[in-house]
Design an enzyme around this catalytic site. Structure first.
Site, short mmCIF file in Angstrom:
data_model
loop_
_atom_site.label_atom_id
_atom_site.label_comp_id
_atom_site.label_asym_id
_atom_site.label_seq_id
_atom_site.Cartn_x
_atom_site.Cartn_y
_atom_site.Cartn_z
N SER A 1 4.95 -5.81 -2.32
CA SER A 1 5.09 -4.40 -2.68
C SER A 1 5.77 -3.64 -1.55
O SER A 1 6.86 -4.00 -1.13
CB SER A 1 3.73 -3.82 -3.06
OG SER A 1 3.87 -2.59 -3.74
N GLY B 1 0.79 -1.23 0.00
CA GLY B 1 0.00 0.00 0.00
C GLY B 1 0.82 1.27 0.00
O GLY B 1 0.38 2.30 0.50
#
Length: 565
Positions: free
Chosen positions: A239, A161
């Site tokens: 990520s 995120g």
């Protein structure tokens, strides 16, 4: 000349990873670095409320469970057949102060509802009733067959995120199926994000990273009570979550807390921020906060909502203009402070000795959502040339145009988006990951490298038609494969879910992703030149392309080299 990475100009994975694949539209500014995400708020609020509404209630026929730990009775629920779910607060902190591990077992949010899952950490684009600053919580998924003397491994997962949004309750992160398949405990954590976790007026750094270290300390205390072996913890993430895992590998004081690491789709091109860059970013943050850095009364009076949706969101969107190294995708992130973190873990400084086994993976089309979402129409050669030149600067542009992988020439339908997508994927993710693998191996560690050729389209990725095309695997499409949470998987997805969970089980237990007596292809460890990256979902090895030792990182510098961070 100011350099910007492809992803700096074309994306802030912001609201592709930012809201975990928001279908927000984007705009590209010809002046160079403005890419705005338009109204993802309603989408993300819907996802949060829908997900929580489904999961905050006890499922029909479920029951509560309690067991003793060194810090008190752990209360949980039988979440699905064969899995017990425990939500817990693992640490607490005052605003912009380091967190401390809890000394008594407590439910998240000071709740008395055993089935309640954590409120998320303060972040933009959501209703403030869904978050709390007292958010350092985790969800443990524990196979019901375990007992206090089982001594199974644990996987601690960190969500993505862009370090500004996300939570342990993100779509697809239900760890029940993964825990059952791997015969292990799965702990999904959340930590302080954005301005509250990484940019503090008092010059505190790496608060969010410190939270993750405390999550590990909490686990080492309680795991034996659940049947887990505290010496067998593997940290994993996707990520920015993978970026945080890489940072944990650079924290000397954390090394005894985990045995191995899994990094999925880490944008390694960015590097950690330098201390000098962080000082500038902190000063810029304070200038937009409406309080001086020493006015504690003013700082404490600010609401979390005003911080994350005011100065924090401004910081996210504007930092790249103050410190180009910040990037538009992760401007508030981990800092190489020289004390807590003692290595850049990249090619800009001496690489430390490595010993832990690590597993590194990317997906086939990491840059697909960003490129095709930003440019829905075919891209002519002139536009491609202008974008690459503006993105990387003249010297890197010349080297890139000399590479067959990225050079201009005849392309299908005169559309250069495929080349730009490959360039974004290679520079930010794939080649940077391969360079990291070589460095890790050259300094004593073991690394296994893979590339997903099959994925499960993550929520929101369908907003970009490219990501729905056969054979395309966009950023985040590996998450529900690993967790086994893909809805209605086809035969190829089902086969890969089974394979990856078998490989993860083997890695959790032995540090090697090759199960004993399996029919799966041998996943060879990387070498210091050939990384032996296997295809995950098809046979053979990933094509090397421009990811050779002599090209990226040598002929063409990564952003962390350009910015000397």
């Amino acid at each position: 000349m100011v350099f910007y990475s492809i992803i700096c100009i074309l994306s802030s994975l912001l609201l592709g990873s930012l809201s975990q694949a928001s279908p927000a539209s984007r705009e590209f500014s010809n002046s160079g670095v403005s890419l705005s995400s338009l109204d993802s708020k309603s989408w993300f609020c819907h996802i949060i409320h829908t997900t929580l509404a489904q999961k905050l209630c006890l499922r029909e026929g479920s029951s509560t469970i309690s067991l003793n730990t060194p810090i008190g009775a752990a209360q949980g629920v039988v979440d699905v057949s064969g899995v017990n779910r425990f939500a817990a607060k693992y640490a607490s902190a005052e605003r912009w102060s380091p967190s401390s591990v809890v000394t008594e077992w407590a439910l998240p949010n000071d709740s008395t509802n055993v089935s309640a899952l954590p409120l998320i950490c303060p972040q933009p684009f959501v209703d403030n009733s869904t978050f709390t600053e007292d958010c350092m919580s985790m969800i443990l998924y524990v196979p019901a067959t375990l007992h206090a003397h089982s001594s199974v491994p644990t996987l601690m997962w960190v969500h993505g995120g862009s370090f500004i949004v996300g939570s342990a309750t993100n779509p697809g992160l239900d760890g029940s199926a993964l825990a059952l398949a791997t015969d292990s405990i799965v702990a999904v954590i959340q930590y302080r994000l954005g301005a509250l976790g990484f940019v503090a007026p008092n010059n505190q750094t790496n608060l969010g990273l410190g939270d993750a270290v405390n999550a590990l300390k909490f686990l080492t205390t309680v795991l034996p009570s659940f049947g887990g072996d505290p010496s067998k913890i593997t940290v994993a993430g996707q990520s920015s979550g993978a970026n945080l895992i890489r940072a944990l590998l650079a924290v000397p004081s954390a090394q005894s807390l985990f045995q191995s690491a899994i990094l999925q789709s880490d944008p390694m091109d960015y590097g950690f921020l330098s201390s000098s860059d962080q000082v500038q970013l902190q000063q810029y943050f304070v200038s937009n906060l409406g309080c001086t850095a020493t006015d504690s009364a003013c700082l404490n009076a600010l609401t979390a909502d005003s911080i994350v949706n005011g100065a924090g969101l401004w910081q996210f969107n504007s930092s790249v203009y103050v410190v180009p190294a910040a990037t538009q995708s992760e401007p508030m992130r981990v800092v190489n402070d020289g004390t807590f973190i003692t290595s850049t873990l990249d090619s800009t400084s001496p690489f430390p000795r490595a010993s832990k086994p690590i597993l590194l993976s990317n997906v086939l089309d990491e840059g697909g959502y960003t490129i095709y979402g930003s440019f829905p129409s075919p891209m002519p050669e002139a536009e491609y040339v202008a974008i690459v030149n503006a993105s990387v600067g003249e010297s890197r542009y010349e080297a890139l145009m000399g590479s067959q992988s990225y050079a201009v020439g005849t392309t299908q339908n005169d559309d250069y988006r495929p080349k730009l997508q490959v360039l974004a994927t290679d520079s930010v993710w794939r080649c940077a990951t391969w360079t990291f693998a070589r460095n890790w191996v050259s300094n004593g560690g073991t690394a296994y490298v893979g590339l997903y050729s099959v994925g499960a389209s993550y929520l929101g990725n369908s907003a970009v038609s490219f990501c729905t095309e056969p054979g395309v695997v966009c950023h985040q499409d590996d998450i529900e494969i690993v967790f086994g949470t893909a809805l209605n998987p086809d035969s190829a997805q089902s086969a890969l879910i089974t394979e990856m969970q078998a490989r993860y089980k083997s890695f959790l237990y032995s540090g090697n992703p090759n199960p004993d007596d399996s029919s799966y292809a041998d996943w060879q460890a990387a070498g210091d030149s050939d990384v032996n990256a296997i295809m995950l979902g098809s046979t053979g090895y990933a094509p090397i392309g421009a990811c050779t030792p002599s090209f990226w990182g040598q002929s063409v510098a990564y952003d962390y080299q350009v910015f000397n961070i």
